[in-house]
Design a protein around this motif. Structure first.
Motif, PDB file in Angstrom:
ATOM      1  N   UNK A   1     -16.969   7.345  15.255  1.00 54.41           N
ATOM      2  CA  UNK A   1     -16.899   8.398  16.283  1.00 54.41           C
ATOM      3  C   UNK A   1     -15.571   9.140  16.335  1.00 54.41           C
ATOM      4  N   UNK A   2     -14.490   8.613  15.794  1.00 55.78           N
ATOM      5  CA  UNK A   2     -13.237   9.352  15.754  1.00 55.78           C
ATOM      6  C   UNK A   2     -12.802   9.475  14.298  1.00 55.78           C
ATOM      7  N   UNK A   3     -12.100  10.557  13.998  1.00 51.14           N
ATOM      8  CA  UNK A   3     -11.661  10.806  12.631  1.00 51.14           C
ATOM      9  C   UNK A   3     -10.146  10.813  12.580  1.00 51.14           C
ATOM     10  N   UNK A   4      -9.589  10.060  11.647  1.00 54.11           N
ATOM     11  CA  UNK A   4      -8.157  10.025  11.426  1.00 54.11           C
ATOM     12  C   UNK A   4      -7.859  10.761  10.123  1.00 54.11           C
ATOM     13  N   UNK A   5      -7.310  11.953  10.191  1.00 54.73           N
ATOM     14  CA  UNK A   5      -7.076  12.725   8.971  1.00 54.73           C
ATOM     15  C   UNK A   5      -5.986  12.105   8.114  1.00 54.73           C
ATOM     16  N   UNK A   6      -6.136  12.235   6.807  1.00 51.28           N
ATOM     17  CA  UNK A   6      -5.095  11.809   5.887  1.00 51.28           C
ATOM     18  C   UNK A   6      -5.147  10.375   5.456  1.00 51.28           C
TER      19      UNK A   6
ATOM     20  N   UNK B   1       0.827  -1.210   0.000  1.00 51.94           N
ATOM     21  CA  UNK B   1       0.000   0.000   0.000  1.00 51.94           C
ATOM     22  C   UNK B   1       0.858   1.256   0.000  1.00 51.94           C
ATOM     23  N   UNK B   2       1.923   1.268   0.785  1.00 51.70           N
ATOM     24  CA  UNK B   2       2.805   2.440   0.826  1.00 51.70           C
ATOM     25  C   UNK B   2       3.496   2.660  -0.513  1.00 51.70           C
ATOM     26  N   UNK B   3       3.786   1.572  -1.232  1.00 47.60           N
ATOM     27  CA  UNK B   3       4.472   1.694  -2.519  1.00 47.60           C
ATOM     28  C   UNK B   3       3.533   2.122  -3.638  1.00 47.60           C
ATOM     29  N   UNK B   4       2.252   1.751  -3.537  1.00 50.83           N
ATOM     30  CA  UNK B   4       1.338   1.963  -4.658  1.00 50.83           C
ATOM     31  C   UNK B   4       0.374   3.125  -4.479  1.00 50.83           C
ATOM     32  N   UNK B   5       0.131   3.579  -3.246  1.00 49.43           N
ATOM     33  CA  UNK B   5      -0.922   4.565  -3.019  1.00 49.43           C
ATOM     34  C   UNK B   5      -0.421   5.686  -2.122  1.00 49.43           C
ATOM     35  N   UNK B   6      -0.960   6.903  -2.294  1.00 46.59           N
ATOM     36  CA  UNK B   6      -0.573   8.024  -1.421  1.00 46.59           C
ATOM     37  C   UNK B   6      -1.354   8.000  -0.115  1.00 46.59           C
ATOM     38  N   UNK B   7      -0.985   8.876   0.803  1.00 46.15           N
ATOM     39  CA  UNK B   7      -1.739   9.065   2.030  1.00 46.15           C
ATOM     40  C   UNK B   7      -1.376   8.096   3.137  1.00 46.15           C
ATOM     41  N   UNK B   8      -2.061   8.275   4.260  1.00 47.47           N
ATOM     42  CA  UNK B   8      -1.831   7.408   5.423  1.00 47.47           C
ATOM     43  C   UNK B   8      -2.551   6.081   5.249  1.00 47.47           C
ATOM     44  N   UNK B   9      -2.090   5.089   6.017  1.00 50.43           N
ATOM     45  CA  UNK B   9      -2.653   3.746   5.970  1.00 50.43           C
ATOM     46  C   UNK B   9      -3.236   3.425   7.346  1.00 50.43           C
ATOM     47  N   UNK B  10      -4.509   3.004   7.354  1.00 51.80           N
ATOM     48  CA  UNK B  10      -5.188   2.598   8.591  1.00 51.80           C
ATOM     49  C   UNK B  10      -5.398   1.094   8.554  1.00 51.80           C
TER      50      UNK B  10
END
Length: 830
Positions: free
Chosen positions: A278-283, A206-215
């Motif tokens: 209920x919680x938001x993780x930006x990015x 996922x880090x190699x193929x896509x931008x942004x944070x990973x959850x």
């Protein structure tokens, strides 16, 4: 700041002005958690009173309160505050109070008028936690009896809003979310690959193929730690930071995860299902979902509801995937096979956890007539009340003074009873250690069955020594929890550094009075439990030969003795001092399993542990009925003289409960009958000393006793045993249930020639239910087709028949076969 729910806020205010209840559906990210409470602050009907909002998790409660406070330009504890277990940030100025679910129950129990509170908001109700279901039931009772002006709002992203709105008799409003497209796919596992290895591969890709944070969604702390270790060993880019998110983290660390990385670094967040809602993780642009969550299940081994890793529901899977589309188009990779099917919705905790806490709350409330979205299972509730009687929390069905003190401690009644039984500061500190140990995961990696070894590992950790087979993080968590318990008990004493062999057991006996065990006189590995069962130690047990034990964990076997997995020795002198009323000597009727009859014995007992037994005179008739009833409770309903007709009657009642709930028929499934044998079966044993003395006719009358004469007539009329077919013959109707307890179509097995002239499909239950016609060959018998009775229990129903075709007028056999529209078909069994 604008949210997707903003345009709906005026309609929410207007609805609550006209109606005291509301069901609000809004997807994750719509803003319901933080915007609805703020929007209601100025509502005229609130009259300056508080809004209390329930959150299912501590992380979400802190996060929601913090976000709302920042919107108002204030610190938490001003207009907006929160209360969770062992933590309180509210003040006299607080108007919006965010609480975890158990806190609301205490608030209502302590002040049924809810003075100063104008509205209750139940957030994320789809998670169906037991405390939320109880809180809603209590709130509805308060609203109906005392506070018509109280507003109740039930909010969720993935609940059955239509069903809930009908239950609440409430309007239903829905908000659109704000999300971007998410591409969902299944990330395949390799042969024999562990979850940690699969998750590591997925993160790297996922880090190699896509931008942004990973959850990454994982079931619990243990899996988070393992995946974190695997990622530490991986070659991740230098600008990537791995972070954990779960409910046990310090507040500061949780807050850091919920904020964007200040230096713009990419993040991999390893989270439990606290990040699901209920919680938001930006990015976040990528979600990697294990498909697992830790949810409470009743564990008969420990006597508590434990968190087990179980597959999530489809609704949860969709909600998790949606987290990847909050800021931009994203991707969601699922780590389970595409062929795996998930349940549509999460099952309510009410149906799968131990109910001692719920039973105690109901006793404190003084009423069993609460309206639950899904009512508690009667068998589980009866077992919970029996335990509470042993703990001294209930007497004759009413709560005792000790029971009220247990509620104030806010923990499981077993642990509360132990904490209250501690004598002096030293024992209180030791009881706090035991409560923390029993609530936590096992800190040792060894298989030892001695609970004392766990406590000694904790004592060593406090002394700066680290046992080789112990987990440092687990011991640190237990030590912190023990400190919280000492603070709660106002205990200023430090825990002892050394203890006597029996000190732990002397306290644990108050938490597990049903699991106090005495050694068998002929076998040092075998023990009889206070609840009457037998249990066995391991061959290499460290507890071998102890005269008295109390078991904290047992593995119940379907046949034979239970296995003692963890226990502690008990001092008999302390038992006689603390439980003097349970040491008795009396004559009574005893069930002899070999003779299948009652015999008179003079016994010396501790609870159901027989310490000495000698022959006595004749069996007392009054004691005999209860002893036979107890024998059925132990042996099961199969010990009774069932006939196919009685099983069919039982199935008829169960079917009518499903088809016509307005009749108010009682639950007569095997589970419900076994839980209430004293009420319906004991009178039938009057004057009997043997089980086989009960006739089929007497059993039938006992089964029908919960129904008055009018209901019995209704059963016979609405679910008849037989029906007259056009040939003039009476033919039997067969009733059965699906595995989930819902009624199957009733079956009429009949020869084709007997139906000539039939104008329409025969129906029962006042015409609501059509019969499923099974066509027999001309030479077949029309007796009942089933060789075994159909039982009104979920676990023993046979496989369902194929669904009936649409009904039509009966024609000739050739025409029927060609049209494919008749309900008549050839029975597969003939």
């Amino acid at each position: 700041m604008s949210f997707p729910i903003t345009p709906l806020l005026p309609a929410i205010r207007d609805s609550l002005s006209a109606h005291p209840r509301l069901v609000l559906e809004a997807p994750p990210g719509a803003g319901k958690t933080t915007q609805v409470p703020l929007a209601l602050l100025a509502a005229p009907w609130l009259e300056g009173r508080k809004i209390v909002m329930l959150e299912p998790r501590r992380v979400a409660a802190r996060s929601a309160a913090g976000f709302m406070a920042r919107q108002l330009g204030e610190e938490v504890g001003g207009t907006v505050g929160y209360r969770i277990r062992f933590e309180n940030k509210v003040s006299a100025r607080t108007r919006i109070e965010v609480v975890t679910e158990g806190i609301l129950t205490r608030m209502i129990q302590d002040d049924p008028l809810l003075e100063g509170i104008g509205a209750l908001l139940f957030d994320e109700f789809h998670e169906r936690h037991l405390s939320a279901d109880l809180g809603l039931a209590l709130a509805l009772d308060v609203q109906a009896q005392l506070r018509e002006d109280l507003r109740i709002v039930v909010m969720s992203a993935t609940l059955d809003g239509e069903r809930l709105a009908r239950f609440l008799d409430a309007p239903r409003l829905s908000s659109e979310g704000r999300s971007f497209p998410v591409e969902v796919s299944h990330f395949p596992a390799r042969r024999d690959e562990s979850l940690e290895a699969q998750a590591r591969r997925a993160v790297e890709q996922a880090l190699a193929q896509h931008p942004g944070d990973v959850l990454v969604f994982l079931p619990g702390q243990r899996e988070i730690a393992r995946v974190g270790t695997a990622l530490d060993a991986a070659s991740l880019p230098a600008d990537v930071e791995v972070q954990a998110l779960h409910g046990e983290l310090p507040v500061e660390q949780q807050s850091r995860v919920l904020q964007p990385a200040p230096d713009g670094r990419r993040r991999v967040v390893l989270a439990t299902n606290v990040a699901e809602s209920s919680v938001t993780l930006p990015g976040v642009r990528v979600v990697i979902d294990s498909g697992l969550a830790r949810e409470p299940r009743f564990d008969p081994v420990s006597g508590f509801s434990r968190l087990d890793a179980v597959p999530i529901s489809q609704a949860s899977a969709d909600q998790r995937a949606g987290r990847a589309g909050r800021v931009a188009p994203g991707v969601a990779w699922r780590l389970w096979p595409q062929s795996q099917r998930l349940e549509a919705q999460r099952r309510p905790e009410m149906a799968q956890v131990e109910l001692a806490g719920l039973a105690l709350e109901l006793a404190a409330w003084g009423s069993d007539e609460l309206r639950f979205v899904d009512p508690p299972p009667p068998g589980a509730l009866a077992s919970a009340r029996e335990l509470l009687q042993r703990l001294g929390a209930l007497e004759g069905g009413s709560i005792t003074a000790a029971g009220r003190k247990m509620l104030e401690l806010g923990t499981h009644p077993r642990l509360a009873a132990m904490l209250l039984a501690a004598r002096g500061a030293r024992e209180q500190a030791l009881a706090a250690d035991l409560a923390a140990l029993l609530e936590a995961r096992d800190p040792l990696r060894s298989r030892s069955d001695a609970l004392a070894e766990r406590w000694r590992a904790l004592a060593a950790f406090r002394g700066g020594r680290m046992p080789a087979d112990a987990s440092r993080s687990a011991l640190a968590a237990i030590d912190a929890a023990a400190r919280q318990w000492r603070r709660r008990l106002r205990c200023e004493s430090t825990p002892p550094a050394e203890i006597e062999a029996h000190e732990l057991g002397d306290l644990l006996a108050h938490a597990f009075p049903d699991r106090i065990a005495a050694r068998h006189p002929a076998d040092p590995l075998r023990y009889q439990l206070a609840n009457g069962r037998m249990a066995r130690l391991f061959e290499d047990s460290a507890l071998r030969g102890e005269p008295w034990l109390v078991a904290t964990e047992l593995r119940f076997e379907p046949r034979g003795d239970a296995l003692l997995l963890r226990a502690a020795p008990v001092d008999e002198a302390r038992l006689r001092a603390d439980f003097s009323d349970r040491f008795v000597e009396e004559e009574g009727a005893v069930w002899d399993a070999e003779r299948r009859a009652l015999v008179a014995r003079r016994e010396s007992r501790f609870d159901r542990i027989v310490l000495d037994s000698r022959p006595a005179g004749r069996v007392d008739p009054e004691q005999a009925a209860q002893a036979l009833t107890n024998a059925v409770r132990e042996l099961g309903l199969e010990a009774l003289p069932w006939t196919e007709g009685l099983r069919q009657w039982q199935a008829r009642v169960a079917c009518l409960r499903g088809w016509m709930p307005e009749l108010g028929l009682p639950d007569l499934t095997d589970e419900a009958l076994l839980a209430s044998v004293d009420a319906w079966l004991r009178p039938a044993f009057a004057g009997k000393t043997r089980l086989d003395a009960l006739s089929e006719q007497e059993l039938g009358e006992a089964l029908r006793s919960p129904l008055d004469w009018n209901l019995r007539q209704q059963v016979d009329r609405l679910a008849p045993v037989r029906i007259t077919v056009p040939s003039g013959m009476d033919r039997p109707i067969e009733y059965a249930l699906e595995p989930d307890g819902t009624p199957r179509p009733p079956v009429l097995a009949v020869k084709l020639q007997e139906l000539f002239g039939l104008a329409d499909t025969p129906r029962i239950a006042d015409g609501r239910v059509p019969l499923l016609l099974h066509l027999l060959s001309p030479g077949a018998s029309t007796a009942s087709r089933s060789s075994a009775p159909a039982r009104a229990t979920r676990s023993r129903s046979p496989a369902p028949p194929p669904p009936p075709r649409a009904a039509s007028r009966c024609r000739s056999p050739a025409t029927c076969a060609a049209s494919g529209t008749t309900p008549i078909r050839k029975c597969a069994r003939r």
